[in-house]
Design an enzyme around this catalytic site. Structure first.
Site, PDB file in Angstrom:
ATOM      1  N   THR A 158       0.856  -1.188   0.000  1.00  0.00           N
ATOM      2  CA  THR A 158       0.000   0.000   0.000  1.00  0.00           C
ATOM      3  C   THR A 158       0.891   1.237   0.000  1.00  0.00           C
ATOM      4  O   THR A 158       1.874   1.280   0.751  1.00  0.00           O
ATOM      5  CB  THR A 158      -0.897   0.011   1.268  1.00  0.00           C
ATOM      6  OG1 THR A 158      -1.661  -1.180   1.285  1.00  0.00           O
ATOM      7  CG2 THR A 158      -1.804   1.224   1.297  1.00  0.00           C
ATOM      8  N   GLN A 279     -41.311  -3.308   8.006  1.00  0.00           N
ATOM      9  CA  GLN A 279     -40.415  -4.024   8.938  1.00  0.00           C
ATOM     10  C   GLN A 279     -39.275  -4.733   8.207  1.00  0.00           C
ATOM     11  O   GLN A 279     -38.182  -4.875   8.756  1.00  0.00           O
ATOM     12  CB  GLN A 279     -41.209  -5.042   9.765  1.00  0.00           C
ATOM     13  CG  GLN A 279     -41.940  -4.395  10.932  1.00  0.00           C
ATOM     14  CD  GLN A 279     -42.482  -5.418  11.900  1.00  0.00           C
ATOM     15  OE1 GLN A 279     -42.635  -6.592  11.566  1.00  0.00           O
ATOM     16  NE2 GLN A 279     -42.793  -4.983  13.107  1.00  0.00           N
ATOM     17  N   GLU A 363      -3.606  -6.792   6.334  1.00  0.00           N
ATOM     18  CA  GLU A 363      -3.149  -6.728   7.735  1.00  0.00           C
ATOM     19  C   GLU A 363      -3.640  -7.943   8.533  1.00  0.00           C
ATOM     20  O   GLU A 363      -3.973  -7.848   9.715  1.00  0.00           O
ATOM     21  CB  GLU A 363      -3.512  -5.378   8.363  1.00  0.00           C
ATOM     22  CG  GLU A 363      -2.894  -4.250   7.537  1.00  0.00           C
ATOM     23  CD  GLU A 363      -2.587  -2.969   8.250  1.00  0.00           C
ATOM     24  OE1 GLU A 363      -2.568  -2.976   9.490  1.00  0.00           O
ATOM     25  OE2 GLU A 363      -2.342  -1.975   7.555  1.00  0.00           O
ATOM     26  N   THR A 365      -5.619 -11.821   7.334  1.00  0.00           N
ATOM     27  CA  THR A 365      -6.949 -12.258   6.894  1.00  0.00           C
ATOM     28  C   THR A 365      -7.823 -12.587   8.112  1.00  0.00           C
ATOM     29  O   THR A 365      -7.325 -12.733   9.236  1.00  0.00           O
ATOM     30  CB  THR A 365      -6.824 -13.551   6.056  1.00  0.00           C
ATOM     31  OG1 THR A 365      -6.212 -14.551   6.897  1.00  0.00           O
ATOM     32  CG2 THR A 365      -5.972 -13.337   4.808  1.00  0.00           C
TER      33      THR A 365
END
Ligand code: CAA
Length: 380
Positions: A158, A279, A363, A365
């Site tokens: 990243t 609902q 970070e 699984t």
């Protein structure tokens, strides 16, 4: 026990929420569509102190606590999930370990720039053949005279395309197993380091995810973070904190999806009434609201434990596991409430659904979080 934010934490929440709604939310769809790194937005985040939120003021940080980090991450991610992960990696996986393990010289060299947004950090643990089994590092670090020579490749990085600083793990002594792994701080412009493939992804498209290849990267000895053999501990400890960040990212995505679905349900009419009157829809909204709240409580507990200097790894794993799976469920239901519009790009519901999915993977699984929680349950 108290469940309210302090005055400072509340003020931060309001400030970041306003920023995210005014600055990130209006451009999030475009950034996603174009896969464009949010440079200007990240610069504004840095001005707010968000790129080094827990670092002490003396290193350019905001000096705030981990609950503030979680609160800010939720708000930023509600506005733009890609901005959330960019911020999380810089804070949890780069600034935090340098603060914890860095020498004074390393802290002075890297932290003021990383916390002020002048530079951006990325973190390298996974490799093409090494993901969940993080101890199986095949990137090699050899000490030759007064240099470290690094060879190998790292995946799923990243910020890889935009980062200036790489905090990376490599195997220094294979005979020692996990105790042979070292951590290094490497400027991204070091000769021999190449940012390779930029992945095309399902979600968080405005953040880059790249491969980094290291060919005879030569580093001075002071590039080592911590001591030789500390690398695995540094990686695992950083990921404990990172999991609070990613859990908060999942929470922010889910909350945004919920709020948009709730508002739509009040406007959309079917069978002569707003669909919120039925609902079938109310029960969905009730479950979504409850799960979002439960995730937030787990996250704030883990963050509060971290702030109090207590063990928080298993609690962070619970928060990350629950929040990420919750975000998938909530964003799924949000699409259901929007019906066909939820499936189209006319509304952001589909983006939230795509962005949420990665939080169950990076970070650690969901399976790794269960492993961490399970081991803790068996030994405590
Ligand atoms: N903190 C400190 N030390 C830790 C630790 C922690 N949380 N977890 C383990 N350790 C230590 C252990 O105490 C042990 O040391 P001792 O022998 O001295 O006790 C050593 O590390 C080895 O621990 P384990 O035996 O538990 O190691 P393992 O091989 O069984 O693996 C694991 C444990 C939990 C499966 C680990 O490999 C793991 O977390 N895997 C997932 C990796 C991961 O999350 N990757 C994410 C990639 S990064 C990313 O996604 C970034 C991005 O850009 C978004």
């Amino acid at each position: 026990m108290q469940f309210e934010l302090t005055e400072d934490q509340h003020l931060l929440q309001q400030t970041v929420r306003k920023f995210a709604r005014e600055t990130l939310l209006p451009v999030a769809a475009e950034l996603d569509e174009e896969g464009k790194f949010p440079k200007a937005q990240v610069a504004r985040m840095a001005e707010l102190g968000l790129m080094g939120i827990m670092a002490p003021v003396e290193y350019g940080g905001a000096g705030m606590d981990p609950v503030c980090y979680a609160v800010a991450m939720e708000e930023i991610s509600a506005g733009c999930a890609s901005c959330g992960v960019i911020m999380s990696v810089n804070n949890s996986l780069v600034v935090d370990p340098i603060l914890k393990y860095g020498t004074e010289a390393q802290k002075r060299a890297y932290l003021p720039d990383l916390t002020s947004g002048r530079t951006l950090g990325c973190f390298g643990l996974s490799e093409p053949g090494t993901g969940s089994d993080a101890a199986a590092q095949t990137t090699i670090a050899e000490k030759k005279g007064d240099r470290w020579i690094i060879n190998g490749s790292k995946n799923w990085i990243t910020n890889g395309k935009e980062a200036d600083v790489f905090l990376m793990m490599a195997m220094g002594d294979k005979s020692k197993g996990v105790k042979g792994i070292n951590a290094y701080i490497i400027p991204m412009n070091t000769p021999g380091l190449t940012v390779a493939k930029n992945e095309k992804k399902l979600g968080i498209k405005a953040s880059s995810t790249t491969q980094v290849i290291l060919e005879n990267v030569s580093l001075s000895l002071d590039a080592l973070l911590g001591k030789e053999g500390d690398g695995f501990k540094i990686a695992m400890g950083s990921l404990d904190g990172g999991r609070i960040g990613i859990a908060s990212q999942a929470l922010g995505i889910a909350r945004q999806a919920f709020e948009e679905a709730r508002d739509y349900a009040k406007e959309r009419h079917a069978f002569g009434a707003p669909i919120a009157n039925f609902q079938a829809i109310q029960f969905k909204l009730a479950d979504m609201a409850m799960e979002i709240d439960a995730a937030r409580l787990l996250i704030w507990r883990a963050a509060a434990l971290k702030g109090a200097g207590q063990k928080f790894g298993p609690q962070a794993a619970m928060a990350k596991l629950f929040a990420s799976e919750m975000a998938t469920r909530v964003t799924h239901q949000a699409i259901q409430i929007f019906g066909g519009f939820g499936y189209s790009k006319e509304y952001p519901a589909e983006r939230h659904y795509r962005d949420a999915r990665i939080t169950e993977i990076y970070e650690g699984t969901s399976e790794i979080q269960r492993l961490v929680i399970g081991r803790h349950a068996l030994t405590s």
